[in-house]
Design a protein around this motif. Structure first.
Motif, PDB file in Angstrom:
ATOM      1  N   TYR A 133       0.845  -2.807  57.651  1.00 62.89           N
ATOM      2  CA  TYR A 133       1.582  -4.052  57.487  1.00 62.89           C
ATOM      3  C   TYR A 133       1.353  -4.943  58.704  1.00 62.89           C
ATOM      4  N   ILE A 134       0.794  -6.143  58.472  1.00 63.38           N
ATOM      5  CA  ILE A 134       0.524  -7.093  59.553  1.00 63.38           C
ATOM      6  C   ILE A 134       1.693  -8.071  59.643  1.00 63.38           C
ATOM      7  N   TYR A 135       2.178  -8.291  60.853  1.00 65.96           N
ATOM      8  CA  TYR A 135       3.307  -9.192  61.026  1.00 65.96           C
ATOM      9  C   TYR A 135       3.165  -9.969  62.337  1.00 65.96           C
ATOM     10  N   ILE A 136       4.031 -10.951  62.518  1.00 59.62           N
ATOM     11  CA  ILE A 136       3.980 -11.806  63.703  1.00 59.62           C
ATOM     12  C   ILE A 136       5.263 -11.613  64.493  1.00 59.62           C
ATOM     13  N   CYS A 137       5.144 -11.332  65.775  1.00 57.79           N
ATOM     14  CA  CYS A 137       6.323 -11.098  66.598  1.00 57.79           C
ATOM     15  C   CYS A 137       6.972 -12.424  66.983  1.00 57.79           C
ATOM     16  N   HIS A 138       8.109 -12.348  67.666  1.00 53.72           N
ATOM     17  CA  HIS A 138       8.868 -13.549  67.998  1.00 53.72           C
ATOM     18  C   HIS A 138       8.174 -14.434  69.018  1.00 53.72           C
ATOM     19  N   LYS A 139       7.091 -13.972  69.606  1.00 58.60           N
ATOM     20  CA  LYS A 139       6.329 -14.793  70.542  1.00 58.60           C
ATOM     21  C   LYS A 139       5.005 -15.270  69.936  1.00 58.60           C
ATOM     22  N   GLY A 140       4.836 -15.069  68.630  1.00 63.88           N
ATOM     23  CA  GLY A 140       3.656 -15.591  67.951  1.00 63.88           C
ATOM     24  C   GLY A 140       2.434 -14.701  68.022  1.00 63.88           C
ATOM     25  N   LEU A 141       2.582 -13.470  68.564  1.00 64.49           N
ATOM     26  CA  LEU A 141       1.453 -12.544  68.622  1.00 64.49           C
ATOM     27  C   LEU A 141       1.361 -11.780  67.304  1.00 64.49           C
ATOM     28  N   VAL A 142       0.154 -11.404  66.934  1.00 69.20           N
ATOM     29  CA  VAL A 142      -0.045 -10.650  65.703  1.00 69.20           C
ATOM     30  C   VAL A 142      -0.052  -9.156  66.025  1.00 69.20           C
ATOM     31  N   ASP A 143       0.749  -8.398  65.293  1.00 69.75           N
ATOM     32  CA  ASP A 143       0.809  -6.940  65.408  1.00 69.75           C
ATOM     33  C   ASP A 143       0.666  -6.334  64.025  1.00 69.75           C
ATOM     34  N   PHE A 144       0.457  -5.027  63.979  1.00 68.94           N
ATOM     35  CA  PHE A 144       0.498  -4.340  62.695  1.00 68.94           C
ATOM     36  C   PHE A 144       0.987  -2.911  62.881  1.00 68.94           C
ATOM     37  N   ALA A 145       1.507  -2.349  61.791  1.00 72.95           N
ATOM     38  CA  ALA A 145       1.991  -0.971  61.789  1.00 72.95           C
ATOM     39  C   ALA A 145       1.309  -0.216  60.659  1.00 72.95           C
ATOM     40  N   ALA A 146       0.831   1.001  60.964  1.00 74.53           N
ATOM     41  CA  ALA A 146       0.247   1.876  59.949  1.00 74.53           C
ATOM     42  C   ALA A 146       1.133   3.114  59.849  1.00 74.53           C
ATOM     43  N   PRO A 147       1.820   3.304  58.722  1.00 73.04           N
ATOM     44  CA  PRO A 147       2.818   4.375  58.628  1.00 73.04           C
ATOM     45  C   PRO A 147       2.197   5.760  58.478  1.00 73.04           C
ATOM     46  N   ILE A 148       2.938   6.760  58.914  1.00 71.12           N
ATOM     47  CA  ILE A 148       2.542   8.160  58.728  1.00 71.12           C
ATOM     48  C   ILE A 148       3.648   8.805  57.908  1.00 71.12           C
ATOM     49  N   ILE A 149       3.322   9.130  56.665  1.00 74.97           N
ATOM     50  CA  ILE A 149       4.309   9.643  55.708  1.00 74.97           C
ATOM     51  C   ILE A 149       3.803  10.938  55.088  1.00 74.97           C
ATOM     52  N   VAL A 150       4.643  11.957  55.073  1.00 67.92           N
ATOM     53  CA  VAL A 150       4.303  13.223  54.429  1.00 67.92           C
ATOM     54  C   VAL A 150       5.335  13.509  53.352  1.00 67.92           C
ATOM     55  N   LYS A 151       4.895  13.527  52.098  1.00 70.15           N
ATOM     56  CA  LYS A 151       5.788  13.810  50.976  1.00 70.15           C
ATOM     57  C   LYS A 151       7.080  12.999  51.061  1.00 70.15           C
ATOM     58  N   ASP A 152       6.918  11.705  51.218  1.00 71.31           N
ATOM     59  CA  ASP A 152       8.017  10.746  51.279  1.00 71.31           C
ATOM     60  C   ASP A 152       8.873  10.869  52.538  1.00 71.31           C
ATOM     61  N   GLN A 153       8.434  11.675  53.506  1.00 69.77           N
ATOM     62  CA  GLN A 153       9.151  11.772  54.773  1.00 69.77           C
ATOM     63  C   GLN A 153       8.420  10.945  55.826  1.00 69.77           C
ATOM     64  N   TYR A 154       9.103   9.921  56.340  1.00 68.18           N
ATOM     65  CA  TYR A 154       8.516   9.046  57.348  1.00 68.18           C
ATOM     66  C   TYR A 154       8.538   9.750  58.700  1.00 68.18           C
ATOM     67  N   LEU A 155       7.356   9.971  59.272  1.00 74.81           N
ATOM     68  CA  LEU A 155       7.251  10.694  60.534  1.00 74.81           C
ATOM     69  C   LEU A 155       7.029   9.774  61.728  1.00 74.81           C
ATOM     70  N   GLY A 156       6.501   8.597  61.491  1.00 80.78           N
ATOM     71  CA  GLY A 156       6.218   7.670  62.582  1.00 80.78           C
ATOM     72  C   GLY A 156       5.165   6.667  62.163  1.00 80.78           C
ATOM     73  N   ALA A 157       4.541   6.030  63.149  1.00 77.59           N
ATOM     74  CA  ALA A 157       3.551   5.001  62.827  1.00 77.59           C
ATOM     75  C   ALA A 157       2.622   4.764  64.001  1.00 77.59           C
ATOM     76  N   VAL A 158       1.453   4.231  63.672  1.00 75.62           N
ATOM     77  CA  VAL A 158       0.545   3.716  64.689  1.00 75.62           C
ATOM     78  C   VAL A 158       0.819   2.226  64.797  1.00 75.62           C
ATOM     79  N   MET A 159       1.265   1.778  65.963  1.00 70.99           N
ATOM     80  CA  MET A 159       1.582   0.370  66.191  1.00 70.99           C
ATOM     81  C   MET A 159       0.468  -0.245  67.029  1.00 70.99           C
ATOM     82  N   ALA A 160       0.011  -1.432  66.650  1.00 71.61           N
ATOM     83  CA  ALA A 160      -1.108  -2.040  67.369  1.00 71.61           C
ATOM     84  C   ALA A 160      -1.047  -3.555  67.280  1.00 71.61           C
ATOM     85  N   GLY A 161      -1.833  -4.204  68.136  1.00 65.51           N
ATOM     86  CA  GLY A 161      -1.917  -5.663  68.083  1.00 65.51           C
ATOM     87  C   GLY A 161      -1.898  -6.304  69.456  1.00 65.51           C
ATOM     88  N   GLN A 162      -0.855  -7.139  69.707  1.00 66.99           N
ATOM     89  CA  GLN A 162      -0.717  -7.918  70.936  1.00 66.99           C
ATOM     90  C   GLN A 162      -1.890  -8.889  71.112  1.00 66.99           C
TER      91      GLN A 162
END
Length: 334
Positions: free
Chosen positions: A82-111
């Motif tokens: 999911y690509i989104y824009i932070c409150h300072k106008g920078l572009v970031d994205f999150a890639a989720p890590i899900i196992v059998k519908d259990q959310y374990l975390g994410a890879v966050m990137a951008g700036q």
């Protein structure tokens, strides 16, 4: 049986750190991995000085955390990067890590900043220089300098990197699934079936108990207050929160399934549509009575991001928040 999984148990953090560092160096973006609580489990690769400074300023750090949190949750909802824009106008994205519908975390990137902005609504982004006017002169100059040093990347490249990181997340998921024993998988399946059966039973019991309660109050010529009245009062008193179906049904002591059914029956609207209508009403007040940046209004009213807020507002009012504010200012000056 304990089926709790964690990224710390699933992956070799030392090995992943090397992969993460290499990708960050090759792409010029900042990358970090967080667990389901949003806590970092790898070191931040290629973190920009601008973001490091922003996160040390109290008035911004909380909003930074909200942006990251909602980015991660939205990626879970979409089950994709999911690509989104932070409150300072920078572009970031999150890639989720899900196992059998259990959310374990994410890879966050951008700036990073984007060099082309097609398909992204940026008209409401806070103007950085103006937003720094209330800071000390030295800090303001340093932030403006570092803002100009931010990497500039095409949106096409950002999408490609986001998809690549999502595939890496999928690989991690596959490795996690392989580590689950057959007995644990069977146990999880039985547990899910029991949960569904119990939920169906609870819905029936709830319907019967509420019907009995209504009849009893009527027979006693007493006033009966529906749980939905309690829900509406909670929404009005907590309009700035990110109110989910899970939270509101818990407040009313009802299952999510039965709450949704009862809410639609008594109000004629589904829960999300009603909630958004109340939030848009509050947003209209803030737009005409304050000069708060529109991006901040969206975040403080519990919307996932500014783009989603703009779409909901435009669907309701037929114009964007910016045009609504401008129109009000123009009319009030006549």
């Amino acid at each position: 049986m304990n089926n709790t999984l964690s990224l710390e148990k699933i992956i070799n953090l030392e090995s992943f750190q090397k992969i993460q560092d290499d990708i960050a160096q090759a792409t010029g973006i900042a990358i970090i991995m967080v667990n389901y609580e949003g806590k970092a489990i790898t070191n931040h690769s290629n973190c920009t000085k601008f973001c490091s400074m922003i996160r040390k300023i109290d008035r911004y750090s909380a909003i930074c955390e909200k942006c990251d949190s909602r980015g991660g949750l939205e990626s879970v909802r979409m089950k994709n990067s999911y690509i989104y824009i932070c409150h300072k106008g920078l572009v970031d994205f999150a890639a989720p890590i899900i196992v059998k519908d259990q959310y374990l975390g994410a890879v966050m990137a951008g700036q990073v900043l984007v060099e082309d902005i097609e398909n992204i609504e940026l008209e409401e982004i806070v103007r950085v220089n103006k937003d720094f006017d209330n800071l000390g002169e030295d800090l303001k100059k340093e932030l403006e300098k570092e803002y100009k040093n931010l990497p500039v990347v095409s949106i096409k490249k950002i999408k490609a990197i986001a998809q690549m990181m999502f595939h890496i997340s999928n690989y991690i998921v596959e490795e996690a699934i392989l580590k689950m024993s057959l007995n644990e998988a069977n146990y999880k399946l039985k547990e899910e079936n029991n949960k569904n059966q119990l939920e169906e039973l609870n819905v029936k019991i709830e319907e019967e108990n509420i019907d009995k309660s209504v009849n009893l109050k009527i027979n006693e010529k007493d006033e009966f207050e529906s749980p939905i009245i309690q829900a509406i009062e909670y929404i009005d008193n907590n309009i700035n929160e990110n109110i989910t179906l899970e939270k509101i049904s818990f407040v009313c002591n009802l299952s999510q399934c039965y709450f949704s059914k009862l809410f639609k029956k008594e109000t004629g609207l589904n829960f999300i549509n009603y909630l958004n209508s109340r939030k848009i009403a509050k947003a209209k007040e803030l737009l005409v009575s304050t000069d708060e940046p529109i991006n901040n209004i969206a975040i403080n009213l519990g919307f996932e991001d500014c783009g989603y807020f703009i779409r909901v507002f435009k669907k309701s009012e037929k114009i964007t928040p910016k045009k609504y504010r401008d129109l009000h200012i123009k009319n009030s000056s006549i």
